[in-house]
Design a protein around this motif. Structure first.
Motif, PDB file in Angstrom:
ATOM      1  N   SER A 155       0.837  -1.190   0.000  1.00 56.55           N
ATOM      2  CA  SER A 155       0.000   0.000   0.000  1.00 56.55           C
ATOM      3  C   SER A 155       0.877   1.247   0.000  1.00 56.55           C
ATOM      4  O   SER A 155       1.916   1.280   0.658  1.00 56.55           O
ATOM      5  N   PHE A 156       0.445   2.276  -0.733  1.00 55.75           N
ATOM      6  CA  PHE A 156       1.119   3.570  -0.741  1.00 55.75           C
ATOM      7  C   PHE A 156       0.307   4.570   0.065  1.00 55.75           C
ATOM      8  O   PHE A 156      -0.929   4.565   0.001  1.00 55.75           O
ATOM      9  N   SER A 157       0.991   5.429   0.802  1.00 53.76           N
ATOM     10  CA  SER A 157       0.301   6.499   1.523  1.00 53.76           C
ATOM     11  C   SER A 157      -0.296   7.469   0.503  1.00 53.76           C
ATOM     12  O   SER A 157       0.177   7.567  -0.633  1.00 53.76           O
ATOM     13  N   SER A 158      -1.341   8.181   0.906  1.00 57.25           N
ATOM     14  CA  SER A 158      -2.041   9.077  -0.019  1.00 57.25           C
ATOM     15  C   SER A 158      -1.152  10.195  -0.553  1.00 57.25           C
ATOM     16  O   SER A 158      -1.356  10.667  -1.664  1.00 57.25           O
ATOM     17  N   ASP A 159      -0.144  10.598   0.212  1.00 56.77           N
ATOM     18  CA  ASP A 159       0.769  11.643  -0.259  1.00 56.77           C
ATOM     19  C   ASP A 159       1.949  11.068  -1.046  1.00 56.77           C
ATOM     20  O   ASP A 159       2.796  11.814  -1.540  1.00 56.77           O
ATOM     21  N   GLY A 160       2.007   9.740  -1.152  1.00 52.45           N
ATOM     22  CA  GLY A 160       3.072   9.092  -1.905  1.00 52.45           C
ATOM     23  C   GLY A 160       4.416   9.049  -1.197  1.00 52.45           C
ATOM     24  O   GLY A 160       5.405   8.587  -1.760  1.00 52.45           O
ATOM     25  N   LYS A 161       4.447   9.465   0.039  1.00 52.72           N
ATOM     26  CA  LYS A 161       5.700   9.543   0.802  1.00 52.72           C
ATOM     27  C   LYS A 161       6.189   8.178   1.284  1.00 52.72           C
ATOM     28  O   LYS A 161       7.387   7.952   1.395  1.00 52.72           O
ATOM     29  N   TYR A 162       5.244   7.279   1.558  1.00 48.02           N
ATOM     30  CA  TYR A 162       5.589   5.971   2.115  1.00 48.02           C
ATOM     31  C   TYR A 162       4.952   4.842   1.313  1.00 48.02           C
ATOM     32  O   TYR A 162       3.900   5.006   0.701  1.00 48.02           O
ATOM     33  N   MET A 163       5.608   3.704   1.355  1.00 49.09           N
ATOM     34  CA  MET A 163       5.043   2.464   0.852  1.00 49.09           C
ATOM     35  C   MET A 163       5.198   1.428   1.957  1.00 49.09           C
ATOM     36  O   MET A 163       6.241   1.368   2.597  1.00 49.09           O
ATOM     37  N   ALA A 164       4.167   0.643   2.174  1.00 54.95           N
ATOM     38  CA  ALA A 164       4.209  -0.413   3.186  1.00 54.95           C
ATOM     39  C   ALA A 164       3.946  -1.751   2.505  1.00 54.95           C
ATOM     40  O   ALA A 164       3.152  -1.837   1.564  1.00 54.95           O
ATOM     41  N   SER A 165       4.634  -2.788   2.984  1.00 51.21           N
ATOM     42  CA  SER A 165       4.412  -4.135   2.465  1.00 51.21           C
ATOM     43  C   SER A 165       4.191  -5.079   3.645  1.00 51.21           C
ATOM     44  O   SER A 165       4.816  -4.941   4.689  1.00 51.21           O
ATOM     45  N   TYR A 171       8.716   1.863   3.790  1.00 52.16           N
ATOM     46  CA  TYR A 171       9.778   2.429   2.961  1.00 52.16           C
ATOM     47  C   TYR A 171       9.519   3.899   2.684  1.00 52.16           C
ATOM     48  O   TYR A 171       8.377   4.314   2.502  1.00 52.16           O
ATOM     49  N   ASN A 172      10.598   4.660   2.610  1.00 50.06           N
ATOM     50  CA  ASN A 172      10.555   6.045   2.145  1.00 50.06           C
ATOM     51  C   ASN A 172      10.621   5.982   0.624  1.00 50.06           C
ATOM     52  O   ASN A 172      11.584   5.449   0.066  1.00 50.06           O
ATOM     53  N   THR A 173       9.631   6.517  -0.070  1.00 50.78           N
ATOM     54  CA  THR A 173       9.597   6.399  -1.528  1.00 50.78           C
ATOM     55  C   THR A 173      10.539   7.371  -2.235  1.00 50.78           C
ATOM     56  O   THR A 173      10.730   7.260  -3.441  1.00 50.78           O
ATOM     57  N   ASN A 174      11.129   8.305  -1.499  1.00 45.53           N
ATOM     58  CA  ASN A 174      12.113   9.203  -2.135  1.00 45.53           C
ATOM     59  C   ASN A 174      13.397   8.461  -2.480  1.00 45.53           C
ATOM     60  O   ASN A 174      14.014   8.727  -3.510  1.00 45.53           O
ATOM     61  N   GLY A 205       0.821 -13.741  13.114  1.00 44.39           N
ATOM     62  CA  GLY A 205       0.526 -14.537  11.922  1.00 44.39           C
ATOM     63  C   GLY A 205       0.740 -13.736  10.659  1.00 44.39           C
ATOM     64  O   GLY A 205       1.119 -12.563  10.696  1.00 44.39           O
ATOM     65  N   TRP A 206       0.499 -14.372   9.552  1.00 44.35           N
ATOM     66  CA  TRP A 206       0.677 -13.751   8.246  1.00 44.35           C
ATOM     67  C   TRP A 206      -0.141 -12.467   8.145  1.00 44.35           C
ATOM     68  O   TRP A 206      -1.282 -12.410   8.593  1.00 44.35           O
ATOM     69  N   ILE A 207       0.431 -11.459   7.521  1.00 43.34           N
ATOM     70  CA  ILE A 207      -0.263 -10.191   7.288  1.00 43.34           C
ATOM     71  C   ILE A 207      -0.826 -10.235   5.879  1.00 43.34           C
ATOM     72  O   ILE A 207      -0.080 -10.297   4.903  1.00 43.34           O
ATOM     73  N   LEU A 208      -2.132 -10.236   5.784  1.00 39.17           N
ATOM     74  CA  LEU A 208      -2.792 -10.372   4.490  1.00 39.17           C
ATOM     75  C   LEU A 208      -3.272  -9.055   3.916  1.00 39.17           C
ATOM     76  O   LEU A 208      -3.565  -8.967   2.727  1.00 39.17           O
ATOM     77  N   SER A 209      -3.351  -8.011   4.747  1.00 34.93           N
ATOM     78  CA  SER A 209      -3.895  -6.750   4.275  1.00 34.93           C
ATOM     79  C   SER A 209      -3.256  -5.584   5.005  1.00 34.93           C
ATOM     80  O   SER A 209      -3.072  -5.628   6.229  1.00 34.93           O
ATOM     81  N   ILE A 210      -2.896  -4.556   4.257  1.00 36.89           N
ATOM     82  CA  ILE A 210      -2.428  -3.302   4.853  1.00 36.89           C
ATOM     83  C   ILE A 210      -3.023  -2.144   4.078  1.00 36.89           C
ATOM     84  O   ILE A 210      -3.241  -2.241   2.866  1.00 36.89           O
ATOM     85  N   SER A 211      -3.306  -1.056   4.792  1.00 37.43           N
ATOM     86  CA  SER A 211      -3.897   0.101   4.136  1.00 37.43           C
ATOM     87  C   SER A 211      -3.630   1.358   4.954  1.00 37.43           C
ATOM     88  O   SER A 211      -3.747   1.346   6.184  1.00 37.43           O
ATOM     89  N   PHE A 212      -3.287   2.429   4.266  1.00 32.55           N
ATOM     90  CA  PHE A 212      -3.165   3.738   4.909  1.00 32.55           C
ATOM     91  C   PHE A 212      -4.537   4.385   4.956  1.00 32.55           C
ATOM     92  O   PHE A 212      -5.355   4.206   4.037  1.00 32.55           O
ATOM     93  N   SER A 213      -4.795   5.155   6.010  1.00 34.69           N
ATOM     94  CA  SER A 213      -6.030   5.937   6.075  1.00 34.69           C
ATOM     95  C   SER A 213      -5.967   7.019   4.993  1.00 34.69           C
ATOM     96  O   SER A 213      -4.887   7.395   4.534  1.00 34.69           O
ATOM     97  N   LEU A 249      -1.860   3.680   9.636  1.00 34.67           N
ATOM     98  CA  LEU A 249      -1.657   2.503   8.811  1.00 34.67           C
ATOM     99  C   LEU A 249      -2.296   1.336   9.548  1.00 34.67           C
ATOM    100  O   LEU A 249      -2.007   1.114  10.732  1.00 34.67           O
ATOM    101  N   ALA A 250      -3.175   0.598   8.869  1.00 33.46           N
ATOM    102  CA  ALA A 250      -3.819  -0.567   9.469  1.00 33.46           C
ATOM    103  C   ALA A 250      -3.288  -1.825   8.796  1.00 33.46           C
ATOM    104  O   ALA A 250      -3.052  -1.851   7.589  1.00 33.46           O
TER     105      ALA A 250
END
Length: 114
Positions: free
Chosen positions: A40-50, A63-66, A79-87, A93-94
């Motif tokens: 998932s990417f943050s709405s401002d594009g600053k971060y990416m989470a996996s 990650y810092n996308t810069n 346990g395994w993380i199946l879903s991530i999402s930025f507000s 980040l959930a």
């Protein structure tokens, strides 16, 4: 009739093919040791989470996308993380896991909200 349908399908394919652009690979990230199930990417594009899972790598990596540097590894799931999402406002980040929990983090300091 079949010939007309075939010609129509070819025309549609050509029409849509012109609207596609080519994508360029900019980075391959290899910090997880197991399968990655969500990105998932943050709405401002600053971060990416996996989010990953399996054999001890039940982690979310931020990650810092810069510069694509890993800035934080979140290790709160069992346990395994199946879903991530930025507000939508980027403040949280959930992450959802097979451990039957959703963890919510503050993106200012990447701390778990208790």
């Amino acid at each position: 009739m079949k010939k007309l349908l075939f010609i129509l399908l070819i025309f549609i394919n050509l029409l849509f093919a012109e609207n596609f652009t080519e994508f360029e690979l900019i980075k391959t990230l290899k910090d997880h040791s197991r399968d990655i199930f969500s990105v998932s990417f943050s709405s401002d594009g600053k971060y990416m989470a996996s989010g990953s899972g399996g054999d001890g790598d039940n982690t979310v990596k931020i990650y810092n996308t810069n510069n694509w540097q890993l800035i934080k590894t979140l290790k709160d799931h069992l346990g395994w993380i199946l879903s991530i999402s930025f507000s939508s406002d980027g403040k949280y980040l959930a992450s959802g896991s097979v451990d039957a929990t959703v963890k919510i983090y503050n993106t200012n300091n990447w701390q778990l909200i208790e």
